[in-house]
Design a protein around this motif. Structure first.
Motif, short mmCIF file in Angstrom:
data_model
loop_
_atom_site.label_atom_id
_atom_site.label_comp_id
_atom_site.label_asym_id
_atom_site.label_seq_id
_atom_site.Cartn_x
_atom_site.Cartn_y
_atom_site.Cartn_z
N HIS A 1 0.83 -1.20 0.00
CA HIS A 1 0.00 0.00 0.00
C HIS A 1 0.87 1.26 0.00
O HIS A 1 0.58 2.24 -0.70
CB HIS A 1 -0.92 -0.01 1.22
N ASP A 2 1.97 1.24 0.76
CA ASP A 2 2.88 2.39 0.78
C ASP A 2 3.46 2.65 -0.62
O ASP A 2 3.61 3.80 -1.04
CB ASP A 2 4.04 2.14 1.75
N VAL A 3 3.80 1.57 -1.32
CA VAL A 3 4.37 1.70 -2.66
C VAL A 3 3.36 2.34 -3.61
O VAL A 3 3.69 3.26 -4.37
CB VAL A 3 4.83 0.33 -3.19
N ALA A 4 2.11 1.86 -3.54
CA ALA A 4 1.07 2.44 -4.40
C ALA A 4 0.89 3.92 -4.11
O ALA A 4 0.76 4.74 -5.03
CB ALA A 4 -0.24 1.69 -4.20
N GLU A 5 0.91 4.29 -2.85
CA GLU A 5 0.73 5.70 -2.47
C GLU A 5 1.87 6.57 -2.99
O GLU A 5 1.69 7.78 -3.21
CB GLU A 5 0.66 5.82 -0.94
N ALA A 6 3.04 5.98 -3.19
CA ALA A 6 4.21 6.75 -3.62
C ALA A 6 4.32 6.88 -5.13
O ALA A 6 5.19 7.61 -5.62
CB ALA A 6 5.48 6.11 -3.06
N ILE A 7 3.46 6.21 -5.89
CA ILE A 7 3.56 6.26 -7.36
C ILE A 7 3.41 7.69 -7.90
O ILE A 7 4.19 8.11 -8.76
CB ILE A 7 2.56 5.29 -8.01
N PRO A 8 2.42 8.48 -7.44
CA PRO A 8 2.34 9.86 -7.97
C PRO A 8 3.62 10.65 -7.75
O PRO A 8 4.04 11.44 -8.61
CB PRO A 8 1.16 10.45 -7.21
N GLY A 9 4.26 10.48 -6.60
CA GLY A 9 5.51 11.17 -6.34
C GLY A 9 6.61 10.72 -7.29
O GLY A 9 7.41 11.55 -7.77
N ALA A 10 6.65 9.42 -7.59
CA ALA A 10 7.63 8.90 -8.55
C ALA A 10 7.36 9.47 -9.95
O ALA A 10 8.29 9.85 -10.67
CB ALA A 10 7.59 7.38 -8.56
N TRP A 11 6.09 9.53 -10.31
CA TRP A 11 5.70 10.08 -11.61
C TRP A 11 6.17 11.53 -11.73
O TRP A 11 6.78 11.92 -12.72
CB TRP A 11 4.17 9.98 -11.75
N ARG A 12 5.90 12.33 -10.70
CA ARG A 12 6.30 13.74 -10.72
C ARG A 12 7.82 13.87 -10.78
O ARG A 12 8.36 14.73 -11.49
CB ARG A 12 5.77 14.47 -9.48
N ASP A 13 8.53 13.00 -10.07
CA ASP A 13 9.99 13.03 -10.07
C ASP A 13 10.54 12.78 -11.47
O ASP A 13 11.49 13.45 -11.91
CB ASP A 13 10.51 11.98 -9.09
N VAL A 14 9.93 11.85 -12.19
CA VAL A 14 10.36 11.54 -13.56
C VAL A 14 10.08 12.71 -14.49
O VAL A 14 10.93 13.11 -15.29
CB VAL A 14 9.66 10.25 -14.05
N VAL A 15 8.90 13.27 -14.40
CA VAL A 15 8.51 14.36 -15.31
C VAL A 15 9.38 15.58 -15.09
O VAL A 15 9.78 16.29 -16.03
CB VAL A 15 7.02 14.70 -15.12
N ARG A 16 9.72 15.85 -13.83
CA ARG A 16 10.54 17.03 -13.52
C ARG A 16 12.02 16.80 -13.83
O ARG A 16 12.81 17.75 -13.82
CB ARG A 16 10.38 17.39 -12.06
N GLY A 17 12.37 15.55 -14.07
CA GLY A 17 13.76 15.24 -14.42
C GLY A 17 14.69 15.27 -13.26
O GLY A 17 15.90 15.42 -13.40
#
Length: 451
Positions: free
Chosen positions: A435-451
Motif C-alpha cells: 500500500h505504501d508503494v502504491a501511495e508513492a507512485i504519484p511522487g515517482a511520476w512527478r519526479d520523472v517528469v521534472r527530471g
C-alpha cells in the motif's frame, strides 16, 4: 589501454582517498584486463602506493604493462604469495579474466577471489568481475565480488543482470573511444526516456479517451490482491478502472471511484486493456474470458497458472506476462534455480515460446519482447520491494499504462521503473507495505517528469 588505465587508476585513487603509502595488490591474468591492471598499478606506484602484482600466468603477462609497473617501483609476486598479500592490502585490483571468460574462475584463481572477499581491502574489478559471464549475467562457479567495477566503453549485460550484478558493486563507466554497437542487447531506461513515454491527457480528454483498464482479480480468500491491483491501476494514467470479481465490496469500500461489477469480464463494459490473475485462487473462468478479448491483456500471479497456454499463444492482441522466477520456471518446465541463474535467457525464452512480452520480476527486472531486439533491464528498485502484494500493485500500474495506449514493452518497462522508484521513495531505508508503494507512485511520476 592507456585511457582505460588512467580511468582505472583515478577510480582506485578516489576509493583509497590517500594513495601515498597505501598497499595495492594487482591480480593479473594473461589478457588485456591484466594489462589494464598493470598500467593502472604503475600510475598508483608513481603516486607513492606500494604496488605488488600477483601473476597468475607469468609467462603470458602483458609485457608492456609489466615493464611499466617495474619502472614505477612496483614488484611482482608468485600466485602462492597472493592470499597473504591480499590480507594486508588496502585495495585489490582484479584483472584476472576479461569479457571472454566463461564458466567461473580456474582453480588457481578461485582462492585469490575468496581471500579478497574475506579481506578488509576494497576490491575493484577491471571491466567486470572475473568469473562472471559478460554477455548473460550468469555466474557458473567461483567469481570475484567487487566493491567497484570500472568498465570501459559501454556497460556489459553482466553488470546489469543478477546474479552477476551483485558481484559488480558500484559501476563506473570510462569512455575510451570505442565505437558502440548500433543495436545493443540491453537497454536501461532513464528518467528522460520514461518521461517521453508517460501518457499525458490533452485538453479535450475525458476519462474514456484516456483509456479504461479492467481488473479481474481477487477471490474470497485473497480480496487484498484485488484492492492492491486496483490501487496500482488508479495511479497508472488510465481514465477509469473497472473491477470485476468477488472482492467487489472490498474494492468499492477502499476506492469509491472504481467502477465495479460481479457479472464477469464479458459483461463488465468496454475496456482498452485487462489485468487478470492477481489473487484469483483456483477459479479460471475470468482468465478464460479475458484471454478471448481483443484488447491488450496483462496476466499475473494465479492467472499464469490458470491460463490456457494455447489461448495465450493464439492471441493477436498484445499480451504481457509478469511472472516472478518461480512462476517463470513453471511456465518453462524447469527448476527455479535455473531461471534465477540465467535470467536473461529465461526472459527471452518465455517471450519466444508464448509469443508475448514478458516482464520477469526479481532483483533484476527484465522486459523481453517476442519480436526480439534489446531486452530492457530496470535500473530502479530496492530490496524493500520484496513484500507481499507489491507485484499486484505493479500489475495494476502496467495494465493502466496499456489501457492508456502504451505498447506492451513500453508499458512493462515504464511500470517497472515507476514501481521501483516508488519503492525507493516509500522505503527511504525502512520497511514498506505494498500500500505504501502504491501511495508513492504519484511522487515517482512527478519526479520523472521534472527530471
Amino acid at each position: 589501454m592507456q585511457r582505460a588505465a588512467a580511468g582505472l587508476a583515478a577510480a582506485c585513487a578516489d576509493l583509497l582517498g590517500r594513495v601515498y603509502g597505501s598497499r595495492v595488490v594487482l591480480l593479473v591474468g594473461s589478457g588485456d584486463n591484466g594489462g589494464d591492471a598493470l598500467y593502472a598499478g604503475a600510475r598508483l606506484a608513481r603516486r607513492g602506493a606500494g604496488v605488488t602484482a600477483v601473476l597468475l600466468a607469468p609467462e603470458r603477462a602483458h609485457a608492456g604493462g609489466l615493464a611499466a609497473l617495474r619502472r614505477a617501483g612496483g614488484t611482482v609476486a608468485a600466485p602462492g604469495a597472493g592470499e597473504e598479500l591480499i590480507e594486508r592490502a588496502d585495495l585489490v585490483l582484479d584483472g584476472i579474466v576479461g569479457i571472454g571468460g566463461k564458466g567461473g574462475l580456474r582453480p588457481d584463481a578461485a582462492p585469490l577471489a575468496a581471500a579478497a572477499e574475506r579481506a578488509r581491502a576494497a576490491v575493484v574489478a577491471v571491466d567486470l568481475p572475473s568469473g562472471v559471464d559478460a554477455d548473460t549475467g550468469e555466474v557458473r562457479g567461483a567469481a570475484v565480488r567487487a566493491d567497484l567495477t570500472v568498465t570501459f566503453g559501454t556497460h556489459k549485460p553482466g553488470l546489469l543482470i543478477d546474479p552477476a550484478r551483485e558481484h559488480a558493486g558500484s559501476v563506473r563507466l570510462v569512455d575510451i573511444g570505442l565505437e558502440l554497437p548500433a543495436e545493443p542487447e540491453l537497454e536501461a531506461l532513464q528518467h528522460a526516456d520514461v518521461a517521453r513515454l508517460l501518457p499525458a491527457p490533452a485538453a479535450e480528454s475525458d476519462k474514456y479517451r484516456r483509456g479504461v483498464v479492467g481488473v479481474a482479480a481477487g477471490s474470497a480468500r485473497y480480496p487484498g490482491a484485488a484492492v492492491l491491483a486496483v490501487s496500482g491501476a488508479l495511479r497508472g494514467g488510465a481514465g477509469a478502472v473497472r473491477y470485476v470479481g468477488p472482492a467487489r465490496d472490498a474494492v468499492i469500500a477502499r476506492f469509491p471511484e472504481a467502477l465495479v461489477s460481479d457479472r464477469g469480464p464479458r459483461r463488465a463494459g468496454r475496456v482498452q486493456a485487462w489485468v487478470v490473475g492477481p489473487g484469483a485462487g483456483d477459479d479460471g473462468r475470468a482468465v478464460a474470458e479475458v484471454l478471448t478479448a481483443d484488447v491488450p491483456v496483462l496476466i499475473d500471479a494465479d492467472g499464469l497458472r490458470l491460463a490456457d497456454r494455447g489461448l495465450v499463444r493464439a492471441r493477436t492482441a498484445p499480451t504481457l506476462l509478469t511472472p516472478h522466477a518461480g512462476e517463470a520456471a513453471a511456465l518453462l518446465g524447469v527448476d527455479r534455480e535455473e531461471v534465477e541463474g540465467a535470467r536473461l535467457a529465461s526472459a527471452r525464452e518465455l517471450a519466444a515460446r508464448y509469443g508475448a512480452t514478458v516482464l520477469l520480476k526479481g532483483s533484476t527486472t527484465l522486459v523481453a519482447d517476442a519480436a526480439g531486439g534489446a531486452v530492457r533491464v530496470n535500473p530502479t528498485g530496492t530490496p524493500w520491494l520484496a513484500t507481499a502484494g507489491s507485484g499486484d500493485v505493479l500489475s495494476g500500474l502496467a495494465g493502466s499504462l496499456l489501457a492508456a495506449g502504451l505498447p506492451a514493452r513500453d508499458a512493462g518497462s515504464v511500470a517497472a521503473y515507476l514501481h521501483g522508484l516508488a519503492g525507493r521513495l516509500a522505503a527511504d531505508g525502512a520497511p514498506v507495505s505494498a500500500h505504501d508503494v502504491a501511495e508513492a507512485i504519484p511522487g515517482a511520476w512527478r519526479d520523472v517528469v521534472r527530471g
